[in-house]
Design an enzyme around this catalytic site. Structure first.
Site, PDB file in Angstrom:
ATOM      1  N   ARG A   1     -22.972 -21.768  96.331  1.00 34.60           N
ATOM      2  CA  ARG A   1     -23.944 -21.208  97.275  1.00 34.60           C
ATOM      3  C   ARG A   1     -23.520 -21.573  98.693  1.00 34.60           C
ATOM      4  NH1 ARG A   1     -30.530 -22.041  97.855  1.00 34.60           N
ATOM      5  NH2 ARG A   1     -30.544 -22.047 100.146  1.00 34.60           N
TER       6      ARG A   1
ATOM      7  N   ASP B   1     -31.040 -25.379  90.646  1.00 35.27           N
ATOM      8  CA  ASP B   1     -30.562 -25.734  91.971  1.00 35.27           C
ATOM      9  C   ASP B   1     -29.982 -27.141  91.937  1.00 35.27           C
ATOM     10  OD1 ASP B   1     -30.185 -26.194  94.638  1.00 35.27           O
ATOM     11  OD2 ASP B   1     -32.261 -25.845  95.241  1.00 35.27           O
TER      12      ASP B   1
ATOM     13  N   ASP C   1     -38.700 -28.857  99.989  1.00 39.03           N
ATOM     14  CA  ASP C   1     -37.303 -28.964  99.551  1.00 39.03           C
ATOM     15  C   ASP C   1     -36.403 -29.152 100.764  1.00 39.03           C
ATOM     16  OD1 ASP C   1     -34.980 -28.875  98.067  1.00 39.03           O
ATOM     17  OD2 ASP C   1     -34.939 -26.688  97.921  1.00 39.03           O
TER      18      ASP C   1
END
Length: 289
Positions: free
Chosen positions: A154, A81, A54
């Site tokens: 985030r 995500d 990732d």
């Protein structure tokens, strides 16, 4: 069965405990194990589906394809995500539409720069400017068609800028109106406590990785610190990888004739769980119609 909302799941459990589903089978098993929600993280899903890390290698279409497969196997609400939104503000808006269409109930959008993205949050090298991530979060909130869709900001600023900067960014995201925040990369229990105190009263996400370099806090400890949701990013897939590695090493030795394997006893014991997870009885019932 219609999918419930993240808000409904939060009303049933606090903090909301979310294993990560890396494929459709794991999502089905998570639901049957009694969890109220789950999460889809880039690292686990990309490893399982594409055997890729990732680190910004895949695009929106690749991610949505995996999400759709996973969502089809469970009626639970789930977090997903959203990386950096896969581009600029217009890309963020397209991502929100695609994720909502796939059934995502909560979308995490991060400030880590895509070109230098790291899989481990505490090793993040660069984050975008405040104005860039704030514009993306505003776009995400404006683009959602369902106000029940959680937008979670985030921040990966802990690695490159330090804890104070990460807390400041998370506080700014909350001022913009996001539904929750996730301060990624924390490496000490005291840091979790500090984030909880600084952002008291907000929807706070935490992640327990379980590695030697990060804390392992109990759900009750995180509740007392003020966290609303906790995910376990590596727990399910790491156990799966460990089991596959052990099994394949043993099978290779069996094939070589060096260490024969006795008839495995786990096939019969796990068969009922696998049959249940794939809804074998439901599909077999159609054979007589």
């Amino acid at each position: 069965m219609p999918r419930t909302t993240i808000r409904a799941a939060l009303a049933q459990e606090h903090p909301l405990v979310c294993p990560l589903a890396h494929d459709a089978l794991s999502a089905s098993m998570i639901e049957k194990a009694g969890f109220k929600a789950f999460a889809i993280g880039g690292s686990a899903m990309l490893a399982a589906r594409y055997a890729l890390p990732d680190i910004g290698l895949i695009g929106l279409s690749d991610m949505v394809a995996g999400i759709r497969d996973i969502a089809s196997a469970s009626a639970l609400p789930f977090f997903a995500d959203g990386d950096d939104g896969y581009g600029g503000n217009r890309n963020v808006a397209r991502m929100i539409e695609a994720y909502e269409a796939a059934g995502v109930g909560a979308i995490l959008i991060e400030d880590q720069n895509r070109d230098s993205k790291q899989q481990r949050a505490d090793r993040a090298k660069h984050v975008c400017d405040d104005a860039v991530i704030e514009g993306k979060l505003r776009t995400a909130m404006a683009a959602r068609s369902d106000k029940e869709t959680f937008i979670v900001g985030r921040t990966d600023a802990y690695g490159p800028l330090g804890l104070s900067a990460a807390i400041r960014r998370a506080g700014r995201y909350l001022e913009l109106g996001v539904d929750g925040v996730f301060v990624a990369g924390l490496t000490a229990e005291s840091e979790y406590e500090e984030v909880g105190r600084a952002l008291d009263g907000a929807f706070l996400s935490a992640a327990m990785f379980g590695g030697a370099a990060t804390p392992w806090l109990t759900v009750s400890e995180l509740r007392d610190m003020g966290y609303s949701q906790v995910s376990f990013p590596a727990f399910v897939i790491s156990r799966a990888v460990a089991a596959m590695q052990d099994g394949l090493v043993a099978l290779r030795a069996h094939g070589d004739g060096t260490t024969p394997i006795e008839r495995p006893d786990f096939v019969d014991s796990t068969r009922p769980f696998l049959d249940d997870a794939v809804a074998l009885a439901k599909w077999n019932a159609y054979a007589g119609t």
